[in-house]
Design a protein around this motif. Structure first.
Motif, PDB file in Angstrom:
ATOM      1  N   LYS A   1      19.358   1.959  16.428  1.00  0.00           N
ATOM      2  CA  LYS A   1      18.517   1.337  14.502  1.00  0.00           C
ATOM      3  C   LYS A   1      17.281   3.034  15.211  1.00  0.00           C
ATOM      4  N   GLU A   2      17.206   3.191  13.333  1.00  0.00           N
ATOM      5  CA  GLU A   2      16.532   4.544  13.264  1.00  0.00           C
ATOM      6  C   GLU A   2      14.882   4.237  14.134  1.00  0.00           C
ATOM      7  N   ILE A   3      14.670   5.352  14.956  1.00  0.00           N
ATOM      8  CA  ILE A   3      12.750   4.603  14.969  1.00  0.00           C
ATOM      9  C   ILE A   3      12.238   5.908  14.450  1.00  0.00           C
ATOM     10  N   GLU A   4      12.582   7.155  14.247  1.00  0.00           N
ATOM     11  CA  GLU A   4      11.562   8.057  13.930  1.00  0.00           C
ATOM     12  C   GLU A   4      13.195   8.965  12.426  1.00  0.00           C
ATOM     13  N   ILE A   5      12.169   9.571  11.521  1.00  0.00           N
ATOM     14  CA  ILE A   5      12.779  10.211  10.398  1.00  0.00           C
ATOM     15  C   ILE A   5      11.525  11.025  10.689  1.00  0.00           C
ATOM     16  N   GLU A   6      12.641  11.789   9.516  1.00  0.00           N
ATOM     17  CA  GLU A   6      11.705  12.860   8.697  1.00  0.00           C
ATOM     18  C   GLU A   6      11.933  13.426   7.684  1.00  0.00           C
ATOM     19  N   ILE A   7      10.434  13.677   7.404  1.00  0.00           N
ATOM     20  CA  ILE A   7      10.419  13.676   5.460  1.00  0.00           C
ATOM     21  C   ILE A   7      11.003  15.707   4.720  1.00  0.00           C
ATOM     22  N   LEU A   8      11.143  16.335   4.184  1.00  0.00           N
ATOM     23  CA  LEU A   8      11.834  17.176   4.043  1.00  0.00           C
ATOM     24  C   LEU A   8      11.483  17.817   2.847  1.00  0.00           C
ATOM     25  N   ILE A   9      10.651  16.557   1.828  1.00  0.00           N
ATOM     26  CA  ILE A   9      10.434  16.954   0.779  1.00  0.00           C
ATOM     27  C   ILE A   9       8.658  16.883   0.107  1.00  0.00           C
ATOM     28  N   GLN A  10       8.372  17.045  -0.609  1.00  0.00           N
ATOM     29  CA  GLN A  10       6.644  16.421  -0.394  1.00  0.00           C
ATOM     30  C   GLN A  10       6.393  15.291  -1.290  1.00  0.00           C
ATOM     31  N   PRO A  11       6.059  14.300  -1.673  1.00  0.00           N
ATOM     32  CA  PRO A  11       6.382  12.885  -1.811  1.00  0.00           C
ATOM     33  C   PRO A  11       5.248  13.114  -2.431  1.00  0.00           C
ATOM     34  N   THR A  12       4.918  12.838  -3.975  1.00  0.00           N
ATOM     35  CA  THR A  12       3.682  13.024  -5.561  1.00  0.00           C
ATOM     36  C   THR A  12       4.126  11.219  -4.915  1.00  0.00           C
ATOM     37  N   ALA A  13       2.712  11.252  -5.662  1.00  0.00           N
ATOM     38  CA  ALA A  13       2.220   9.215  -6.284  1.00  0.00           C
ATOM     39  C   ALA A  13       3.157   8.256  -7.453  1.00  0.00           C
ATOM     40  N   GLY A  14       3.133   7.170  -6.627  1.00  0.00           N
ATOM     41  CA  GLY A  14       4.437   6.366  -8.086  1.00  0.00           C
ATOM     42  C   GLY A  14       5.565   7.138  -7.513  1.00  0.00           C
ATOM     43  N   GLN A  15       6.554   8.322  -7.028  1.00  0.00           N
ATOM     44  CA  GLN A  15       7.426   8.411  -7.162  1.00  0.00           C
ATOM     45  C   GLN A  15       8.664   8.135  -6.362  1.00  0.00           C
TER      46      GLN A  15
ATOM     47  N   ASN B   1       0.061  -1.436  -0.067  1.00  0.00           N
ATOM     48  CA  ASN B   1      -0.361  -0.134   0.195  1.00  0.00           C
ATOM     49  C   ASN B   1       1.067   0.947   0.049  1.00  0.00           C
ATOM     50  N   ALA B   2       2.128   1.257   0.262  1.00  0.00           N
ATOM     51  CA  ALA B   2       3.171   2.545  -0.070  1.00  0.00           C
ATOM     52  C   ALA B   2       2.732   3.030  -1.718  1.00  0.00           C
ATOM     53  N   THR B   3       2.923   4.128  -1.122  1.00  0.00           N
ATOM     54  CA  THR B   3       2.690   4.990  -2.469  1.00  0.00           C
ATOM     55  C   THR B   3       3.631   5.691  -3.172  1.00  0.00           C
ATOM     56  N   ALA B   4       4.802   5.963  -2.702  1.00  0.00           N
ATOM     57  CA  ALA B   4       5.996   6.582  -2.850  1.00  0.00           C
ATOM     58  C   ALA B   4       6.736   6.861  -2.428  1.00  0.00           C
ATOM     59  N   VAL B   5       8.663   6.690  -2.612  1.00  0.00           N
ATOM     60  CA  VAL B   5       9.508   6.655  -2.146  1.00  0.00           C
ATOM     61  C   VAL B   5      10.339   7.810  -2.279  1.00  0.00           C
ATOM     62  N   VAL B   6      10.691   8.331  -1.071  1.00  0.00           N
ATOM     63  CA  VAL B   6      11.706   9.885  -1.212  1.00  0.00           C
ATOM     64  C   VAL B   6      13.264   8.683  -0.617  1.00  0.00           C
ATOM     65  N   GLN B   7      14.105   9.833  -1.517  1.00  0.00           N
ATOM     66  CA  GLN B   7      15.081   8.887  -1.219  1.00  0.00           C
ATOM     67  C   GLN B   7      15.802   9.208   0.199  1.00  0.00           C
ATOM     68  N   VAL B   8      16.788   9.243   0.473  1.00  0.00           N
ATOM     69  CA  VAL B   8      17.344   9.246   1.303  1.00  0.00           C
ATOM     70  C   VAL B   8      18.000  10.197   1.856  1.00  0.00           C
ATOM     71  N   GLU B   9      18.401  10.983   0.354  1.00  0.00           N
ATOM     72  CA  GLU B   9      19.404  12.271   0.629  1.00  0.00           C
ATOM     73  C   GLU B   9      18.217  13.073   1.142  1.00  0.00           C
ATOM     74  N   ASP B  10      16.980  12.664   0.791  1.00  0.00           N
ATOM     75  CA  ASP B  10      15.692  14.255   0.878  1.00  0.00           C
ATOM     76  C   ASP B  10      15.062  13.753   3.250  1.00  0.00           C
ATOM     77  N   THR B  11      15.387  13.190   3.210  1.00  0.00           N
ATOM     78  CA  THR B  11      15.610  12.771   4.770  1.00  0.00           C
ATOM     79  C   THR B  11      16.271  13.016   5.489  1.00  0.00           C
ATOM     80  N   ILE B  12      15.646  13.159   6.994  1.00  0.00           N
ATOM     81  CA  ILE B  12      16.654  13.539   8.291  1.00  0.00           C
ATOM     82  C   ILE B  12      15.942  12.340   9.266  1.00  0.00           C
ATOM     83  N   VAL B  13      17.067  12.035  10.044  1.00  0.00           N
ATOM     84  CA  VAL B  13      16.661  11.089  11.358  1.00  0.00           C
ATOM     85  C   VAL B  13      16.524  11.659  12.307  1.00  0.00           C
TER      86      VAL B  13
END
Length: 625
Positions: A326-340, A306-318
């Protein structure tokens, strides 16, 4: 006595559909060319053309008109279509074509046939002359063909001389006949022609044709060979013989394009809880995303259903790690788009989609495609078996002490090495001396095993050049061409024969080493390619020559080295030195053949700096400065 050039036409509906049913045509070839037959001893002819057409009046007329317009056809012998049925129209077609009738020839055939059977009166035999060609209709059965040709063979050589106005031959024959005082004496006339024929032939009996005509004859007579099924892993270099379709989707699951996090695009930017990871080889339905969660995915790994997008690691912060790092929480820095960055199922290749076309050569990329689409076995051309046989009294094999007047056989090892690049299985049949009996035995051994027999030597005009007569007389081969308007390689010969009910191809290369190499590239390689189902053409480019060259009357194929540089869009063509056909040394670095035209009154010299077409021999040898 003029050497007679024959054309043999079989007229038959059934034989035009299945050529293996044609018995009369090969019978005529044998009767005309085989010196061991009664007619062959008289005619000693050469068959320039052979064809099969259905019982169709227009098609018969068309081929008769075509052949009678050629300078190298003296006599056309047709078999079949002379009976009483509605489809028997050979005499009608012939009468529409001929300019003069020759009733004596027709009567002689009928008279001879009536002595065998009264039913011969039901055969309608016609003969006549068009242009400079004698056309003779023969019955359809091999027995009747033999009887009729034997009845008229004695007159054919003289008839040809009369048609061609060969005055010296006509006068000579008439004087001999007057001496015998028996114009109709078959025995003495046979002796007469035998005496005439004993004179050494000063000109080749084979018409000199263009290289382009030779290519056309190869195309007409060589078709794709046998098929076999092999593992895709072993298919490198082979030619596909059927279309290949994918049996799987590629990818078979939704896959991540990048290293990153699978998310729900509707969550937008912001914090995400990391609930797991997906590695290559994991099942795609192990994890399920809820709003505010994400899953780490490696490149190529399955994305949760049911995932709709993948955000590359460069656009995130732990934002938070657990005690184990082990990573527990991250921050998404961009607006994902469907199918990305998600490859959908079958986005590269869908199940049932065409992967490779028939007649494709399988190289490294094609191997990868076959394996990736689930194709484990492929239908390919069976590798043709190519025999290599050298001829010559002077030849010795490597490893032997060189005798006086002898040379080492370089042609065979050169050709065997070339064949390794030609998609085939080369077989060494050694050396045979210039002896007719030995040559017959060597050919029999080779033809038992091979699809194509390649010989070098014994095809010129010397008194020891037995190969072409042996092929025609002892193997009933059809020589499609025996002399080419080219330099080097004029005596190059291409023939076919039926050996043990299988069509065999014979490629007779000249004995001079360079001639053998050049003609092998020009003619042997296309024949092997066509058997494999590979009809690709050689790569021909424009090149700028760095020397001047006096043109020959024949089109010339000059060995050159092509070199490229950054200052000129055309490669520079450098002469390899002395172009004598025996000098193999100057082939060693050549990577192209310069295609020079024959000399004319307008163009007698190719000058330095001129642009000339060149055929690449091995693209890997081309030098970049």
């Amino acid at each position: 006595m003029t050497l007679i050039q024959f054309a043999i036409l079989t007229v038959s509906d059934s034989c035009s559909v299945d050529q293996s049913k044609d018995i009369s045509g090969p019978t005529l070839v044998r009767l005309v060319t085989n010196a061991e037959s009664k007619t062959g001893q008289i005619l000693k002819g050469h068959v320039s053309y052979k064809a099969i057409v259905p019982d169709d009046k227009q098609k018969i007329e068309n081929i008769l008109k075509t052949w009678t317009s050629l300078p190298n056809v003296n006599v056309i012998l047709t078999s079949g279509g002379t009976g009483f049925s509605d489809r028997d129209v050979t005499p009608e077609a012939t009468k529409n074509v001929i300019e003069k009738e020759t009733p004596g020839i027709s009567f002689a055939m009928l008279n001879a046939s009536l002595k065998v059977t009264q039913m011969a009166m039901l055969t309608r035999l016609t003969s006549g002359i068009r242009n400079k060609t004698l056309i003779i209709n023969l019955p359809g059965s091999p027995k009747a063909v033999t009887e009729c040709l034997e009845a008229i063979a004695i007159a054919i050589p003289h008839a040809v001389d009369l048609i061609l106005n060969n005055n010296s031959e006509i006068t000579h024959v008439h004087k001999m006949i007057q001496t015998t005082q028996q114009h109709t004496c078959v025995h003495k006339t046979e002796i007469l022609y035998s005496q005439i024929e004993e004179r050494r032939i000063r000109q080749s009996p084979y018409p000199m044709i263009s290289v382009e005509s030779a290519f056309k004859l190869i195309e007409e007579n060589v078709t794709m060979g046998e098929i076999e099924i092999i593992s895709a892993w072993n298919a490198f270099g082979r030619i596909l013989r059927e279309n290949v379709f994918s049996v799987v989707n590629l990818p078979p699951f939704r896959a991540s394009v990048k290293d990153g996090y699978a998310v729900l695009d509707t969550d937008g930017k912001g914090l995400r809880k990391v609930i797991g990871s997906s590695d290559a080889g994991d099942a795609p339905n192990l994890l399920h995303l809820n709003s505010g969660t994400c899953v780490w995915v490696n490149t190529g790994a399955p994305v949760p259903n049911n995932a709709t997008a993948v955000v590359q690691v460069e656009d995130t912060i732990v934002k938070e790690y657990n005690s184990n790092g082990k990573e527990i929480e991250i921050e998404i820095l961009i607006q994902p788009t469907a199918g990305q960055d998600i490859r959908s199922v079958g986005s590269d290749l869908q199940e049932g989609a065409l992967v490779l076309n028939a007649n494709t050569k399988i190289c490294e990329v094609e191997i990868g495609l076959l394996i990736s689409c689930g194709c484990l076995h492929v239908k390919v051309s069976k590798l043709p078996m190519i025999g290599v046989l050298s001829t010559g009294n002077e030849l010795q094999s490597m490893g032997e002490s060189l005798k006086s007047g002898h040379i080492y056989d370089s042609n065979k090892i050169t050709l065997m090495s070339m064949l390794k690049n030609f998609t085939c299985v080369p077989i060494d049949f050694g050396i045979v001396v210039d002896n007719k009996t030995e040559i017959i035995h060597a050919l029999q051994r080779a033809l038992n095993e091979v699809d194509i027999l390649v010989t070098s030597g014994s095809v010129s005009m010397g008194d020891k050049d037995f190969l072409k007569p042996v092929l025609e007389q002892n193997f009933h081969a059809v020589v499609h061409f025996g002399r080419l308007n080219m330099k080097p390689g004029k005596p190059m010969t291409f023939a076919t024969c039926n050996f043990h009910n299988k069509k065999k191809f014979i490629v007779c290369l000249p004995g001079n080493p360079v001639s053998a190499v050049v003609t092998a590239y020009l003619f042997l390689q296309p024949i092997i390619n066509r058997l494999n189902g590979n009809n690709s053409k050689p790569i021909i480019i424009s090149s700028k020559i760095t020397f001047s060259h006096q043109l020959d009357v024949r089109p010339e194929y000059l060995r050159v080295i092509l070199q490229w540089n950054d200052s000129d869009p055309y490669p520079q063509a450098y002469n390899t030195g002395n172009q004598t056909s025996s000098r193999l040394l100057n082939c060693k670095s050549a990577n192209a053949l310069l295609l020079l035209p024959g000399k004319t009154e307008e163009i007698m010299l190719i000058k330095k700096g001129d642009l000339v077409k060149a055929m690449l021999l091995n693209i890997n040898q081309c030098i970049l400065e």
